[in-house]
Motif scaffolding. Structure first.
Motif, mmCIF file in Angstrom:
data_model
loop_
_atom_site.group_PDB
_atom_site.id
_atom_site.type_symbol
_atom_site.label_atom_id
_atom_site.label_comp_id
_atom_site.label_asym_id
_atom_site.label_seq_id
_atom_site.Cartn_x
_atom_site.Cartn_y
_atom_site.Cartn_z
ATOM 1 N N PHE A 1 0.981 -0.991 0.018
ATOM 2 C CA PHE A 1 -0.011 -0.119 0.100
ATOM 3 C C PHE A 1 0.941 1.066 -0.051
ATOM 4 C CE2 PHE A 1 -2.783 -3.248 2.250
ATOM 5 C CZ PHE A 1 -4.023 -3.159 1.511
ATOM 6 N N SER A 2 0.381 2.537 -0.562
ATOM 7 C CA SER A 2 1.098 3.448 -0.560
ATOM 8 C C SER A 2 1.380 4.271 1.024
ATOM 9 C CB SER A 2 0.462 4.596 -1.570
ATOM 10 O OG SER A 2 -1.101 4.682 -1.205
ATOM 11 N N HIS A 3 0.507 3.935 1.948
ATOM 12 C CA HIS A 3 0.416 4.704 3.002
ATOM 13 C C HIS A 3 0.061 3.382 4.255
ATOM 14 C CE1 HIS A 3 -0.412 8.247 0.427
ATOM 15 N NE2 HIS A 3 0.272 8.738 1.383
ATOM 16 N N SER A 4 0.448 3.929 5.250
ATOM 17 C CA SER A 4 0.186 2.938 6.727
ATOM 18 C C SER A 4 -1.224 3.047 6.921
ATOM 19 C CB SER A 4 1.120 3.384 7.628
ATOM 20 O OG SER A 4 1.115 4.598 7.895
ATOM 21 N N ALA A 5 -2.029 3.944 6.416
ATOM 22 C CA ALA A 5 -3.408 3.854 6.897
ATOM 23 C C ALA A 5 -4.218 4.764 5.830
ATOM 24 C CB ALA A 5 -3.500 4.857 8.093
ATOM 25 N N ARG A 6 -5.485 4.448 5.795
ATOM 26 C CA ARG A 6 -6.513 4.934 5.056
ATOM 27 C C ARG A 6 -7.939 4.563 5.626
ATOM 28 N NH1 ARG A 6 -6.674 0.765 -0.209
ATOM 29 N NH2 ARG A 6 -8.259 -0.627 0.594
ATOM 30 N N LEU A 7 -8.981 5.641 5.097
ATOM 31 C CA LEU A 7 -10.261 5.508 5.640
ATOM 32 C C LEU A 7 -10.970 4.226 5.073
ATOM 33 C CD1 LEU A 7 -11.546 9.173 5.992
ATOM 34 C CD2 LEU A 7 -11.030 7.404 7.685
ATOM 35 N N GLY A 8 -10.814 4.042 3.722
ATOM 36 C CA GLY A 8 -11.498 3.029 2.822
ATOM 37 C C GLY A 8 -13.019 3.422 2.842
ATOM 38 N N GLY A 9 -14.093 2.342 2.673
ATOM 39 C CA GLY A 9 -15.216 2.796 2.555
ATOM 40 C C GLY A 9 -15.873 3.648 3.465
ATOM 41 N N ARG A 10 -16.574 4.689 3.046
ATOM 42 C CA ARG A 10 -17.119 5.699 3.784
ATOM 43 C C ARG A 10 -18.369 5.217 4.573
ATOM 44 N NH1 ARG A 10 -14.454 10.483 3.218
ATOM 45 N NH2 ARG A 10 -15.539 10.779 5.030
ATOM 46 N N LEU A 11 -18.634 5.849 5.656
ATOM 47 C CA LEU A 11 -19.548 5.358 6.565
ATOM 48 C C LEU A 11 -20.953 5.697 5.998
ATOM 49 C CD1 LEU A 11 -18.023 6.424 9.848
ATOM 50 C CD2 LEU A 11 -17.878 4.193 8.799
#
Length: 461
Positions: A143-153
């Motif tokens: 992955f390009s980053h160590s965190a992401r939000l992904g699918g929105r709520l």
């Protein structure tokens, strides 16, 4: 909302900062050690970083201060925050309140393998098209980053997943509960459990108590995945468990999920579910510990609807984690690896995997006992045995180590020495390493840049 994060360059807090920025907040942060790669990642996301913990960093007042668990009373910014009555929270609590609420949380807990298993699980869900959010306490190579939000709520969405590395370390100076108590997972991997973090836990029972707090939060229609061979996990579950448990094992057919090794180094294995073959993983990872990690990730992904075959296919394309047996370079036939091992079991399993991977070639282990638990000497009686798979072991005894490494050398079944200067390590490797050797440098810190210094010395040889 303007958020200021104290201790922003740690792996957890830095990843949390990326999530907060993605949520649309203005994010600034302070840390005593602002340096790449985390600083680069944060600055690229538009996050202003400040060196040290000055009270001026909190002026003008942010809407909320997120306090890292390395912060203590007496630090200037902490005292100013309290005296000024600024609103504050811990990192895990912020994650729970602003990111995890309303989502199906998949948490990965355990003494070893959390970062790797979390990344494997996030990768499987990503490759299955589930667009998971994630927070990983390391640098994933896939992955390009160590965190992401992904699918929105969105309430109408059924598939809204978040994969989190569930650390048992404490939350903040004002909240001594383990971080993972805040996460309320529906799917939980309990990989293993040993004594660690001697700076905050008195004994294994204290850690088990925190693990049972986690177990208490998992709903009865959720899922726990745990190895069939982990007695300390069993003891936690015996305290009370209200959630179905699926067991994993390598080559033990009484488990729900089994892995059958097709190669001694674990680079290829078959996955069985309830006695039936479901797929094969053929990947670039090595070591039985990684097979166990992968099997747990497959089981957790199955709980949210990913078929074992899909999961096996995803893991066969898994790139791994930075600093987990990461090959930094091959110079004149000499391989140089970087590994994060910070506990005797991690050292043992990593070197066992390396031995099976390289065969009879010479294996070097250069080890810095840097973690708080290691520096306190809590594991000193197990260190000599943990490094037995290496042909040549160099133990680095830095200034400030609270105990003498000499008994480790005396108990070593292989060639082992103590070195107090990095230049001595570099000179020895430069003079003695030969084509075909594999050098594994093991530390949970930067080790004074030793990795690149050794590579440069070998190139200059």
């Amino acid at each position: 909302m303007h958020l200021h994060i104290l201790g922003i360059c740690g792996t957890f807090m830095g990843s949390l900062a990326l999530l907060a920025r993605e949520l649309g907040h203005t994010v600034t942060g302070s840390d005593q050690n602002v340096y790449p790669p985390m600083s680069t990642q944060l600055e690229a996301a538009g996050i202003e970083l400040m060196q040290g913990y000055a009270a001026s960093h909190l002026q003008p007042h942010p809407d909320l201060v997120i306090v890292g668990n390395a912060m203590k009373r007496g630090i200037e910014a902490v005292e100013y925050m309290l005296n000024a009555g600024l609103p504050y929270t811990s990192g895990p609590q912020f994650l729970s309140d602003y990111v995890l609420r309303g989502r199906h949380v998949l948490a990965v807990a355990g003494t070893h393998g959390k970062t790797t298993t979390t990344t494997m699980l996030a990768w499987i869900l990503d490759q299955a098209g589930l667009n998971p959010g994630f927070l990983i306490g390391g640098v994933p190579l896939c992955f390009s980053h160590s965190a992401r939000l992904g699918g929105r709520l969105q309430p109408e969405q059924e598939k809204n997943y978040f994969v989190v590395e569930a650390d048992e370390y404490d939350s903040a100076f004002f909240d001594k509960r383990s971080k993972f108590v805040h996460y309320q997972p529906r799917t939980a991997i309990l990989n293993n459990l040993e004594f660690d973090h001697a700076d905050i836990f008195d004994d294994l029972a204290a850690i088990q108590k925190q693990f049972h707090h986690l177990v208490r939060t998992i709903p009865s229609d959720g899922q726990i995945i745990a190895p069939i061979t982990e007695r300390h996990i069993d003891e936690v579950l015996d305290m009370g468990c209200w959630t179905p448990v699926q067991r994993t094992a390598i080559g033990q057919h009484s488990a729900d999920w089994q892995a059958e090794l097709l190669s001694a180094d674990g680079s290829q294995f078959q996955v069985m579910y309830q006695g039936k073959e479901t797929g094969t993983v053929n990947w670039g990872m090595s070591g039985q510990h990684n097979v166990s990690n992968g099997l747990a990730a497959i089981a957790a992904a199955y709980h949210v609807g990913v078929s074992p075959q899909q999961a096996c296919d995803a893991l066969s394309n898994f790139a791994g984690i930075k600093r987990r047996m990461e090959l930094l370079g091959t110079i004149d036939g000499i391989e140089v690896y970087d590994d994060f091992a910070h506990h005797p079991t991690a050292i043992e399993t990593t070197l066992d995997g390396a031995r099976k991977k390289i065969g009879q070639r010479k294996l070097w282990a250069i080890i810095e006992p840097r973690s708080n638990t290691m520096r306190m000497g809590s594991h000193k009686d197990n260190l000599a045995y943990s490094a037995r798979m290496a042909d040549e072991v160099i133990w680095y005894q830095p200034e400030g180590l609270d105990w003498d490494l000499s008994p480790v050398i005396a108990a070593s079944p292989n060639s082992a020495t103590i070195v107090q200067q990095l230049e001595q390590i570099i000179g020895r490797v430069q003079q003695q390493a030969q084509s075909g050797d594999a050098i594994v440098i093991m530390s949970n810190g930067g080790f004074g840049g030793l990795h690149q210094k050794i590579i440069a010395a070998l190139k200059a040889k």
